[in-house]
Motif scaffolding. Structure first.
Motif, PDB file in Angstrom:
ATOM      1  N   CYS A 263       0.875  -1.173   0.000  1.00 21.17           N
ATOM      2  CA  CYS A 263       0.000   0.000   0.000  1.00 21.17           C
ATOM      3  C   CYS A 263       0.909   1.219   0.000  1.00 21.17           C
ATOM      4  O   CYS A 263       2.084   1.134   0.368  1.00 21.17           O
ATOM      5  N   GLN A 264       0.381   2.326  -0.445  1.00 24.25           N
ATOM      6  CA  GLN A 264       1.176   3.544  -0.606  1.00 24.25           C
ATOM      7  C   GLN A 264       0.451   4.721   0.026  1.00 24.25           C
ATOM      8  O   GLN A 264      -0.780   4.776  -0.018  1.00 24.25           O
ATOM      9  N   GLY A 265       1.210   5.636   0.576  1.00 25.68           N
ATOM     10  CA  GLY A 265       0.594   6.855   1.107  1.00 25.68           C
ATOM     11  C   GLY A 265       1.675   7.815   1.568  1.00 25.68           C
ATOM     12  O   GLY A 265       2.649   7.404   2.210  1.00 25.68           O
ATOM     13  N   GLU A 266       1.505   9.089   1.222  1.00 21.26           N
ATOM     14  CA  GLU A 266       2.527  10.083   1.624  1.00 21.26           C
ATOM     15  C   GLU A 266       2.666  10.158   3.137  1.00 21.26           C
ATOM     16  O   GLU A 266       3.735  10.490   3.647  1.00 21.26           O
ATOM     17  N   THR A 267       1.584   9.844   3.862  1.00 22.18           N
ATOM     18  CA  THR A 267       1.662   9.912   5.324  1.00 22.18           C
ATOM     19  C   THR A 267       2.561   8.805   5.890  1.00 22.18           C
ATOM     20  O   THR A 267       2.910   8.837   7.067  1.00 22.18           O
ATOM     21  N   LEU A 268       2.901   7.831   5.045  1.00 22.89           N
ATOM     22  CA  LEU A 268       3.769   6.730   5.526  1.00 22.89           C
ATOM     23  C   LEU A 268       5.261   7.053   5.378  1.00 22.89           C
ATOM     24  O   LEU A 268       6.109   6.312   5.865  1.00 22.89           O
ATOM     25  N   ILE A 269       5.584   8.119   4.686  1.00 21.22           N
ATOM     26  CA  ILE A 269       7.008   8.465   4.508  1.00 21.22           C
ATOM     27  C   ILE A 269       7.589   8.807   5.876  1.00 21.22           C
ATOM     28  O   ILE A 269       7.059   9.678   6.580  1.00 21.22           O
ATOM     29  N   PRO A 270       8.664   8.115   6.290  1.00 18.88           N
ATOM     30  CA  PRO A 270       9.230   8.402   7.615  1.00 18.88           C
ATOM     31  C   PRO A 270       9.653   9.864   7.761  1.00 18.88           C
ATOM     32  O   PRO A 270      10.097  10.498   6.798  1.00 18.88           O
ATOM     33  N   LYS A 271       9.506  10.375   8.992  1.00 17.76           N
ATOM     34  CA  LYS A 271       9.895  11.767   9.263  1.00 17.76           C
ATOM     35  C   LYS A 271      11.411  11.901   9.200  1.00 17.76           C
ATOM     36  O   LYS A 271      11.923  12.918   8.757  1.00 17.76           O
ATOM     37  N   PHE A 272      12.097  10.881   9.722  1.00 17.96           N
ATOM     38  CA  PHE A 272      13.566  10.923   9.657  1.00 17.96           C
ATOM     39  C   PHE A 272      14.099   9.502   9.530  1.00 17.96           C
ATOM     40  O   PHE A 272      13.401   8.533   9.855  1.00 17.96           O
ATOM     41  N   ALA A 273      15.328   9.420   9.016  1.00 21.04           N
ATOM     42  CA  ALA A 273      15.998   8.116   8.927  1.00 21.04           C
ATOM     43  C   ALA A 273      17.437   8.286   9.388  1.00 21.04           C
ATOM     44  O   ALA A 273      18.173   9.135   8.870  1.00 21.04           O
ATOM     45  N   VAL A 274      17.798   7.496  10.392  1.00 19.78           N
ATOM     46  CA  VAL A 274      19.163   7.493  10.902  1.00 19.78           C
ATOM     47  C   VAL A 274      19.928   6.412  10.146  1.00 19.78           C
ATOM     48  O   VAL A 274      19.565   5.239  10.186  1.00 19.78           O
ATOM     49  N   LEU A 275      20.979   6.827   9.428  1.00 15.13           N
ATOM     50  CA  LEU A 275      21.766   5.878   8.643  1.00 15.13           C
ATOM     51  C   LEU A 275      23.191   5.851   9.194  1.00 15.13           C
ATOM     52  O   LEU A 275      23.967   6.772   8.949  1.00 15.13           O
ATOM     53  N   ASN A 276      23.496   4.827   9.956  1.00 15.04           N
ATOM     54  CA  ASN A 276      24.854   4.664  10.479  1.00 15.04           C
ATOM     55  C   ASN A 276      25.458   3.405   9.871  1.00 15.04           C
ATOM     56  O   ASN A 276      25.074   2.291  10.233  1.00 15.04           O
ATOM     57  N   PRO A 277      26.432   3.565   8.951  1.00 12.92           N
ATOM     58  CA  PRO A 277      27.010   2.398   8.290  1.00 12.92           C
ATOM     59  C   PRO A 277      27.626   1.399   9.271  1.00 12.92           C
ATOM     60  O   PRO A 277      27.731   0.203   8.953  1.00 12.92           O
ATOM     61  N   GLN A 278      28.010   1.853  10.466  1.00 16.35           N
ATOM     62  CA  GLN A 278      28.582   0.918  11.455  1.00 16.35           C
ATOM     63  C   GLN A 278      27.587  -0.188  11.822  1.00 16.35           C
ATOM     64  O   GLN A 278      27.977  -1.287  12.193  1.00 16.35           O
TER      65      GLN A 278
END
Ligand code: NZQ
Ligand code: ZN
Length: 388
Positions: A164-179
């Motif tokens: 399912c798709q919806g703009e309200t599902l887009i995360p507010k933030f994403a923490v990307l730590n390669p470690q």
């Protein structure tokens, strides 16, 4: 180039030790009563679960938890999460994990504002409306769900895997730590990389003309991933190589690369039937389906496939006939998938021929699929046959 609108509001927090910022981030987005959602055992084994739990509590947040998300996430756990969120008045969800955890979190987020059964969204019986805000701490570069509007979920009853798709599902933030990728097993690394490449290819194979910029961005993303996966397989703690792959994984699916062009998505839809029937890893299923799809459709627009072979797989443009260049490109791609331990035939994944018609019928439940070439049930059966 086609007209387009581009909206991708996820804030990216990239780099070492960034998961420790989680408490402040949640508070910045208005969270107070937080659900920490995660998968099986990996987050506890690596220690990231403890770090995140501590950071949330030290920030004075009230924390609830729901673990146990399986790869190919199940709707039954989402229903449990919805009940918990409604009962406890949860106002923010932190997804700690990969695509499966994030997609499960999205289902819970949307279901928390819905009175009916959350599966309705996936069967297109109800549009996704309001949803709880989500923040992500990503532990595997692969699905790209950390900035996407989609959620892909399996219903155990009937073996359905639907999105399912919806703009309200887009995360507010994403923490990307390669470690956080250092603990990934080889197989998950490779399945993730296959999925990243597939997200680019679903956009790359288009009949839209004059899309030079996005073509080149796609090619750069694919070449970066192909080069760096070799490095991380040699040394799981190669931070810089992981950093390239992790950022590429997000770029591959935040739809920047799809702007202004028609996209395909046939291979993904076919693969979802494989995952639903056989519970195979999504990336492994794509490594099988994509080469077969290419062999079936390349004549539709041979120049695009020549470009792919030459620019991504370094096939010599001068010496061969176009068809040979294309087939050599596909051979090199299959060789690459094999070299990173992915299956490229159904038989290599232990999948037989008995359910081809059934899976094709399910794939076309809402009509024909694919933008580059429209695929009917019969076309899909042929692609499965090529993939044997
Ligand atoms: O469950 P745990 O123990 O955490 O183990 C997971 C899981 O077994 C493990 N893992 C994750 N991070 C780890 C780790 N193990 C050790 N160290 C770490 N740092 O990896 C396994 C796979 O995790 P999963 O979340 O299933 O992987 P992925 O990110 O590839 O997600 C796949 C799902 O995403 C969907 C797929 O269909 C599939 O269900 N997709 C979602 C999309 C979207 N929402 O936009 C688009 C994609 O095309 C895709 O369809
Ligand atoms: Zn995918």
């Amino acid at each position: 180039m086609l007209n387009f609108e581009y909206y991708n509001p996820t804030k990216i927090i990239f780099g070492k030790e960034t998961q420790n910022q989680i408490g402040d981030l949640v508070k910045a987005y208005g969270g107070n009563r937080v659900l920490l959602h995660y998968g099986g055992s990996s987050a506890k084994k690596s220690g990231v679960y403890d770090q995140v739990m501590r950071a949330l509590k030290e920030s004075g947040l009230t924390v609830f938890e729901l673990g146990g998300v399986k790869p190919n996430p199940r709707v039954s756990l989402i229903r449990e999460g919805v009940t918990l969120c409604k009962q406890e008045g949860i106002d923010f969800i932190v997804a700690l994990g990969g695509g499966s955890v994030i997609d499960s979190a999205k289902g819970i987020a949307a279901g928390s504002y819905y009175d009916g059964d959350v599966w309705d969204f996936y069967m297109k019986k109800a549009p996704v409306g309001q949803a709880l805000p989500i923040g992500v701490i990503l532990t595997i570069p692969a699905a790209g769900s950390e900035t996407s509007a989609g959620s892909v979920v399996t219903n155990e009853e009937g073996h359905y895997k639907r999105d399912c798709q919806g703009e309200t599902l887009i995360p507010k933030f994403a923490v990307l730590n390669p470690q956080l990728c250092f603990t990934l097993p080889d197989y998950q690394v490779s399945a993730g990389v296959s999925d990243i490449l597939a997200h680019v290819m679903e956009r790359y194979f288009t009949n839209t003309e004059h899309v030079d910029l996005t073509d080149r961005l796609c090619e750069a993303t694919m070449r970066t991933v192909i080069q760096n996966v070799r490095l991380v397989r040699e040394n799981k703690e190669n931070y810089d190589a992981w950093a390239e792959i992790m950022w590429a994984g997000t770029i591959a699916h935040n739809n920047l690369l799809g702007t202004g062009r028609e996209q395909d998505w046939g291979s993904h839809n076919i693969e979802h039937e494989l995952s639903a029937e056989y519970d195979i890893a999504h990336g492994a299923g794509l490594a099988i389906i994509f080469p077969a799809w290419m062999k079936y459709v390349y004549r539709e627009n041979i120049h695009r496939f020549v470009q792919f072979a030459v620019r991504v797989w370094d096939v010599d443009f001068a010496c061969e006939r176009p068809e040979e260049i294309v087939l050599e490109g596909i051979r090199r791609m299959e060789g690459f998938f094999r070299s990173i331990g992915m299956p490229v035939r159904l038989s290599e994944a232990g999948i037989g021929e008995d359910r081809f018609e059934q899976m094709a019928e399910k794939a076309c439940m809402f009509g024909s699929i694919g933008g580059f070439k429209k695929l009917s049930e019969q076309d899909i059966v042929e692609i499965f046959r090529i993939a044997r």
